[in-house]
Design a protein around this motif. Structure first.
Motif, PDB file in Angstrom:
ATOM      1  N   LEU A 225       0.874  -1.287  -0.021  1.00  0.00           N
ATOM      2  CA  LEU A 225       0.049   0.114  -0.350  1.00  0.00           C
ATOM      3  C   LEU A 225       1.079   1.225   0.127  1.00  0.00           C
ATOM      4  O   LEU A 225       0.462   2.037  -0.791  1.00  0.00           O
ATOM      5  CB  LEU A 225      -1.509   0.138   1.014  1.00  0.00           C
ATOM      6  CG  LEU A 225      -1.671   1.092   1.474  1.00  0.00           C
ATOM      7  CD1 LEU A 225      -2.682   1.306  -0.022  1.00  0.00           C
ATOM      8  CD2 LEU A 225      -2.379   0.949   2.055  1.00  0.00           C
ATOM      9  N   ASP A 226       1.660   1.252   0.612  1.00  0.00           N
ATOM     10  CA  ASP A 226       2.629   2.926   0.540  1.00  0.00           C
ATOM     11  C   ASP A 226       3.012   2.812  -0.139  1.00  0.00           C
ATOM     12  O   ASP A 226       3.662   3.527  -0.573  1.00  0.00           O
ATOM     13  CB  ASP A 226       3.713   1.686   1.972  1.00  0.00           C
ATOM     14  CG  ASP A 226       4.953   3.255   1.821  1.00  0.00           C
ATOM     15  OD1 ASP A 226       4.429   4.304   2.859  1.00  0.00           O
ATOM     16  OD2 ASP A 226       6.248   3.059   1.661  1.00  0.00           O
ATOM     17  N   ARG A 227       3.909   1.909  -1.136  1.00  0.00           N
ATOM     18  CA  ARG A 227       4.443   1.793  -2.457  1.00  0.00           C
ATOM     19  C   ARG A 227       3.505   2.528  -3.691  1.00  0.00           C
ATOM     20  O   ARG A 227       3.648   3.484  -4.280  1.00  0.00           O
ATOM     21  CB  ARG A 227       5.149   0.090  -3.038  1.00  0.00           C
ATOM     22  CG  ARG A 227       6.244  -0.175  -2.269  1.00  0.00           C
ATOM     23  CD  ARG A 227       6.909  -1.451  -2.879  1.00  0.00           C
ATOM     24  NE  ARG A 227       6.350  -2.215  -3.082  1.00  0.00           N
ATOM     25  CZ  ARG A 227       5.600  -3.244  -2.082  1.00  0.00           C
ATOM     26  NH1 ARG A 227       7.461  -3.165  -1.370  1.00  0.00           N
ATOM     27  NH2 ARG A 227       5.272  -4.186  -2.323  1.00  0.00           N
ATOM     28  N   VAL A 233       1.199  10.143  -5.557  1.00  0.00           N
ATOM     29  CA  VAL A 233       1.716  10.973  -5.424  1.00  0.00           C
ATOM     30  C   VAL A 233       2.898  11.695  -6.352  1.00  0.00           C
ATOM     31  O   VAL A 233       2.886  12.518  -7.603  1.00  0.00           O
ATOM     32  CB  VAL A 233       2.200  10.657  -4.212  1.00  0.00           C
ATOM     33  CG1 VAL A 233       3.002  12.815  -4.079  1.00  0.00           C
ATOM     34  CG2 VAL A 233       1.243  10.663  -2.769  1.00  0.00           C
ATOM     35  N   SER A 234       3.798  10.441  -6.470  1.00  0.00           N
ATOM     36  CA  SER A 234       5.018  10.981  -7.517  1.00  0.00           C
ATOM     37  C   SER A 234       4.130  11.191  -9.005  1.00  0.00           C
ATOM     38  O   SER A 234       4.330  12.234  -9.951  1.00  0.00           O
ATOM     39  CB  SER A 234       5.733   9.972  -8.041  1.00  0.00           C
ATOM     40  OG  SER A 234       6.671  10.213  -8.766  1.00  0.00           O
ATOM     41  N   THR A 243       1.754   6.627 -16.075  1.00  0.00           N
ATOM     42  CA  THR A 243       2.060   5.996 -14.332  1.00  0.00           C
ATOM     43  C   THR A 243       1.029   5.469 -13.881  1.00  0.00           C
ATOM     44  O   THR A 243       0.599   5.227 -13.585  1.00  0.00           O
ATOM     45  CB  THR A 243       3.019   6.560 -13.614  1.00  0.00           C
ATOM     46  OG1 THR A 243       4.361   6.222 -14.912  1.00  0.00           O
ATOM     47  CG2 THR A 243       3.503   5.988 -12.440  1.00  0.00           C
ATOM     48  N   MET A 244       0.126   7.003 -14.050  1.00  0.00           N
ATOM     49  CA  MET A 244      -0.556   6.953 -12.906  1.00  0.00           C
ATOM     50  C   MET A 244      -2.052   6.239 -14.154  1.00  0.00           C
ATOM     51  O   MET A 244      -2.940   5.426 -13.032  1.00  0.00           O
ATOM     52  CB  MET A 244      -1.805   8.320 -13.170  1.00  0.00           C
ATOM     53  CG  MET A 244      -3.136   8.309 -12.796  1.00  0.00           C
ATOM     54  SD  MET A 244      -3.169   8.282 -10.701  1.00  0.00           S
ATOM     55  CE  MET A 244      -1.922  10.053 -10.386  1.00  0.00           C
ATOM     56  N   ARG A 285      -0.076  16.027   0.615  1.00  0.00           N
ATOM     57  CA  ARG A 285       0.172  15.858   1.378  1.00  0.00           C
ATOM     58  C   ARG A 285      -0.867  14.961   1.862  1.00  0.00           C
ATOM     59  O   ARG A 285      -2.071  15.218   1.625  1.00  0.00           O
ATOM     60  CB  ARG A 285      -0.115  17.060   2.159  1.00  0.00           C
ATOM     61  CG  ARG A 285       0.856  18.637   1.417  1.00  0.00           C
ATOM     62  CD  ARG A 285       1.859  18.062   2.018  1.00  0.00           C
ATOM     63  NE  ARG A 285       3.076  19.174   1.486  1.00  0.00           N
ATOM     64  CZ  ARG A 285       3.690  19.572   0.637  1.00  0.00           C
ATOM     65  NH1 ARG A 285       3.345  18.659  -0.502  1.00  0.00           N
ATOM     66  NH2 ARG A 285       4.081  21.042  -0.046  1.00  0.00           N
ATOM     67  N   PRO A 286      -0.247  14.035   2.467  1.00  0.00           N
ATOM     68  CA  PRO A 286      -1.517  12.717   3.149  1.00  0.00           C
ATOM     69  C   PRO A 286      -2.296  13.256   4.398  1.00  0.00           C
ATOM     70  O   PRO A 286      -1.906  13.947   4.895  1.00  0.00           O
ATOM     71  CB  PRO A 286      -0.552  11.872   3.614  1.00  0.00           C
ATOM     72  CG  PRO A 286       1.031  12.373   3.746  1.00  0.00           C
ATOM     73  CD  PRO A 286       1.283  13.991   3.236  1.00  0.00           C
TER      74      PRO A 286
END
Length: 344
Positions: A225-227, A233-234, A243-244, A285-286
């Motif tokens: 999930l973090d990846r 975001v990137s 990429t999206m 921002r998370p």
């Protein structure tokens, strides 16, 4: 109903003081229940702002009635009864909160996103920091109101398709764990009526989400999930459509109330990113809402040297990909989630 006794001598003493008009004692008594009650009202009403109103009415009614509280149920249960009845009255006076798919069909073109639909129309998210309480009440069914698996946007949206009684019955029985007979007493109706409401609610759930329960939980690989979130975001900040696209499921949805426009399907969502969203730079921002990962999205318009609030985005993830991008553009929602006025 629950046994006729107070939780402990301290609570009994506070109750006696509150009954004589001691506001400090009343505040001390009710403080541990405030967030659980607010979450219950949010589930019933679909808006944290409506839940604010319902909670205030609940506390006012409890203050007026504290002198007559005899301890036939726990204090937490008594407060849940008051809150539930107030929410039912509010539901009878107000239209249900809508999601984008309730309002219109998905768009096939990005040319015209329509006009903002104002007013208390849309289902609204709730920040995660309004869900978690350090003073959770462990000895009362109301403490289970903090279960995150019952707070996702999909579950709250599904509740809005139920009548008020059906919502209350489902939440009291299946989320809070009260029996049908206890729930009937709480809502001043019959057990047969509650069982009927539950049956109809479950049928609606199956219609809206066939083959799966709205609170069904799947194991989450936190590293995966973090990846995924970092890649999201990137891709957004770099305005990288390719990429999206790789991060999305085939049937992904992108919604954006109070704009009625929404898109369904990877190709249409990718077009929306390419043709509209990525026209300007962004910074993310998370944050978290409804137990879901998300971001505060700041946008820099042409001629501005600052990034300003563009919206709150919450994500739903299935099998390692993003199946829903649920954005909320209302400035009031942005403020509720603590977004800054500007980001340099």
């Amino acid at each position: 109903m629950t046994s006729p006794q107070f939780a402990n001598p301290t609570e009994s003493a506070l109750l006696r003081r509150a009954a004589t008009g001691d506001t400090t004692a009343f505040d001390t008594l009710t403080r541990p229940y405030l967030r659980p009650l607010h979450v219950h009202c949010y589930r019933m009403l679909g808006s944290p702002f409506d839940a604010d109103d319902a909670l205030q009415e609940t506390l006012l009614a409890a203050w007026r009635g504290i002198g007559s509280f005899e301890g036939r149920s726990s204090l937490g249960t008594w407060l849940v009864i008051i809150a539930s009845r107030i929410c039912l009255r509010m539901i009878s006076r107000r239209p249900r909160r809508l999601t984008s798919s309730d309002y219109r069909a998905p768009l096939l073109s990005t040319a015209d996103l329509g006009e903002i639909v104002p007013g208390p129309v849309w289902l609204e998210p709730i920040p995660d920091d309004e869900l978690v309480s350090d003073a959770a009440v462990h000895d009362d069914p109301g403490s289970t109101l903090l279960r995150r698996e019952h707070i996702g946007l999909a579950f709250v949206a599904m509740l809005q398709h139920l009548t008020g009684t059906q919502r209350a019955a489902l939440l009291l029985c299946e989320v809070l764990g009260y029996s049908a007979s206890e729930t009937a007493a709480m809502l001043e109706t019959s057990v047969a009526s509650i069982n009927s409401a539950l049956q109809r609610a479950r049928k609606t759930i199956e219609t809206k989400l066939p083959g799966r329960h709205p609170v069904e939980k799947h194991p989450v690989d936190e590293k995966q999930l973090d990846r995924l979130l970092r890649a999201f975001v990137s891709a957004w900040e770099q305005r990288d459509v390719t990429t999206m696209l790789d991060l999305l499921t085939e049937d992904v949805r992108f919604t954006m109330p109070p704009l009625p426009a929404w898109f369904r399907g990877r190709a249409f969502v990718a077009n929306f990113f390419a043709e509209r969203v990525f026209e300007t730079p962004w910074r993310l921002r998370p944050l978290g809402g409804n137990g879901q990962p998300g971001f505060a999205c700041y946008q820099k318009q042409v001629g501005d040297d600052r990034f300003r609030p563009g919206g709150v985005v919450l994500l739903r993830v299935e099998n390692g990909r993003i199946c829903a991008i649920e954005s909320f553009l209302d400035p009031a929602v942005c403020r509720r989630f603590g977004m800054l006025e500007t980001v340099p």
